[in-house]
Design an enzyme around this catalytic site. Structure first.
Site, PDB file in Angstrom:
ATOM      1  N   ASP A 155       6.482  -0.406   0.257  1.00 49.90           N
ATOM      2  CA  ASP A 155       5.819  -1.521   0.947  1.00 49.90           C
ATOM      3  C   ASP A 155       5.031  -2.400  -0.014  1.00 49.90           C
ATOM      4  O   ASP A 155       4.723  -1.998  -1.136  1.00 49.90           O
ATOM      5  CB  ASP A 155       4.869  -0.998   2.039  1.00 49.90           C
ATOM      6  CG  ASP A 155       3.723  -0.173   1.468  1.00 49.90           C
ATOM      7  OD1 ASP A 155       3.971   0.643   0.564  1.00 49.90           O
ATOM      8  OD2 ASP A 155       2.583  -0.359   1.915  1.00 49.90           O
ATOM      9  N   GLU A 171       2.210   2.800   1.576  1.00 49.33           N
ATOM     10  CA  GLU A 171       1.168   3.321   0.686  1.00 49.33           C
ATOM     11  C   GLU A 171      -0.109   2.509   0.837  1.00 49.33           C
ATOM     12  O   GLU A 171      -1.215   3.019   0.739  1.00 49.33           O
ATOM     13  CB  GLU A 171       1.661   3.248  -0.769  1.00 49.33           C
ATOM     14  CG  GLU A 171       0.723   3.898  -1.789  1.00 49.33           C
ATOM     15  CD  GLU A 171      -0.336   2.976  -2.348  1.00 49.33           C
ATOM     16  OE1 GLU A 171      -1.293   3.481  -2.941  1.00 49.33           O
ATOM     17  OE2 GLU A 171      -0.233   1.732  -2.190  1.00 49.33           O
TER      18      GLU A 171
HETATM   19 ZN   LIG Z   1       0.894  -0.008  -5.312  1.00 49.19          ZN
END
Ligand SMILES: [Zn+2]
Length: 383
Positions: free
Chosen positions: A82, A143
């Site tokens: 992401d 993340e």
């Molecule tokens: Zn990163």
């Protein structure tokens, strides 16, 4: 055998990845693309099904394994799929030694530089067939918002303990330590009273908070520990003794014991303040009610300096003319979460700067150096 990455192909891969939109929770397209690429590279590819659970339109995290010509444990390589916002319609610009966005979006080198390096390393292994240990690739979802991909990963599928996270900025920095973080939420229920008629019959939640904070150590606690109150909500009108107040803080420490000590200190201060405001009104004892929640946001990253991956990556950096230094981070990433599961994966920088801004850029020279370091680390593992 002189095994080398193909720098031109690495750059092409990166440019292909950054134009696939993949803001957090919208990793569906990139996850499909990467799973397909990994299959083409001869990996056995497994995609878990946590996407829905964490609110992503992707199926899940990817775990892919490339067989080794050596036996033994797999070497792990991980990056996240992401990006932060604004990350839609990224138009990369290659100028001199840098890649930037067109200024209206982020570039997304955080963390597509890592994804591209991992694909190029696998391609190099496939093409040049050097001797190597098995390689296991972990591409995570989301993340950037609390590492929910890594937190929901099925660690029983991981066939190694040593590896690298590719998700840091300068190629000269290897993160081996990162803090454990606790949130600290306080609700203070005072006692409402008419501020004009009988303020002495009330207990101001604000004054309780002020008392507690006056007793408390905040900010920089020690070399490894910090504490910050960042949110305050309370009160609606001036003619009522404030009946309710909410505070939100966080405590970070590289040392879990010091973190626990600071959290206890903060709780003690609120308990003392509650006691100080306990009083008798009209023959009845009244006191503030304080509720404190201290959920852990994530655990610490703690990879010893003599861990196999640290030693190998430092040697690989030296070989490639990079002065790589081990460091502690003030923030958290997937490495923290994976460390809690026994994976010793330091976080290598990739030549990315000004992450999470529209000025984000990738330094092509450092990017190539990082790729060479990763390849040499993989080749040296299990030798
Ligand atoms: Zn990163």
């Amino acid at each position: 055998m002189n095994v080398k990455i193909n720098e031109k192909r690495l750059l092409d891969t990166f440019l292909k990845l950054v134009v696939i939109d993949s803001e957090s929770w919208n990793e569906g397209a990139i996850q499909k693309h990467l799973a397909e690429e990994l299959k083409q590279l001869g990996c056995s590819v497994w995609v878990d099904k946590i996407g829905k659970k964490i609110g992503s339109n992707a199926q899940g995290n990817i775990i892919a394994t490339l067989k080794g010509s050596r036996g033994g444990k797999a070497f792990l390589l991980s990056s996240h799929m992401d990006t932060v916002k604004p990350g839609k319609g990224i138009k990369p610009q290659v100028k001199h030694n840098r890649i930037t966005s067109d200024g209206t979006t982020i570039l997304g080198a955080d963390d597509k530089a890592g994804l591209a390096i991992i694909l190029e390393v696998l391609r190099t292994l496939k093409e040049q067939k050097p001797e190597h240990s098995p390689v296991q690739v972990i591409f995570t979802l989301n993340e950037e918002n609390g590492m929910s991909g890594a937190k929901n990963l099925d660690y029983s599928k991981i066939k190694g303990t040593d590896g690298l996270i590719l998700d840091n900025e300068s190629v000269n920095e290897l993160l081996i330590q990162g803090p454990e973080v606790n949130d600290f939420k306080v609700s203070i229920k005072g006692v409402a009273a008419h501020a004009g008629v009988c303020p002495e019959k009330g207990i101001s939640a604000l004054e309780v908070a002020v008392k507690a904070l006056s007793l408390m150590k905040t900010g920089r606690i020690d070399k490894e520990t910090v504490c910050n109150f960042g949110v305050v909500h309370g009160g609606e009108v001036t003619n009522v003794v404030m009946p309710y107040l909410e505070l939100k803080a966080e405590v970070r420490s590289l040392c879990p014991k010091k973190l626990a000590k600071q959290v206890k200190h903060m709780k003690d201060c609120f308990a003392k303040a509650a006691k100080a405001f306990t009083k008798r009104v009209d023959g009845k004892v009244i006191k503030p009610q304080i509720t404190i929640e201290t959920p852990r946001r994530y655990g610490s990253l703690n990879v010893p300096k003599n861990a196999p991956a640290v030693k190998l990556v430092l040697a690989a950096a030296k070989k490639n003319g990079v002065n790589l230094k081990t460091m502690a981070s003030g923030g958290g990433c997937d490495a923290n979460v994976m460390c809690q599961h026994g994976l010793l994966m330091p976080n290598l920088g990739l030549g990315v700067q000004k992450c999470h801004t529209t000025q984000e850029y990738l330094d092509i020279k450092e990017f190539n150096q990082a790729a060479a370091i990763v390849l040499d680390t993989v080749l040296a593992y299990g030798k």
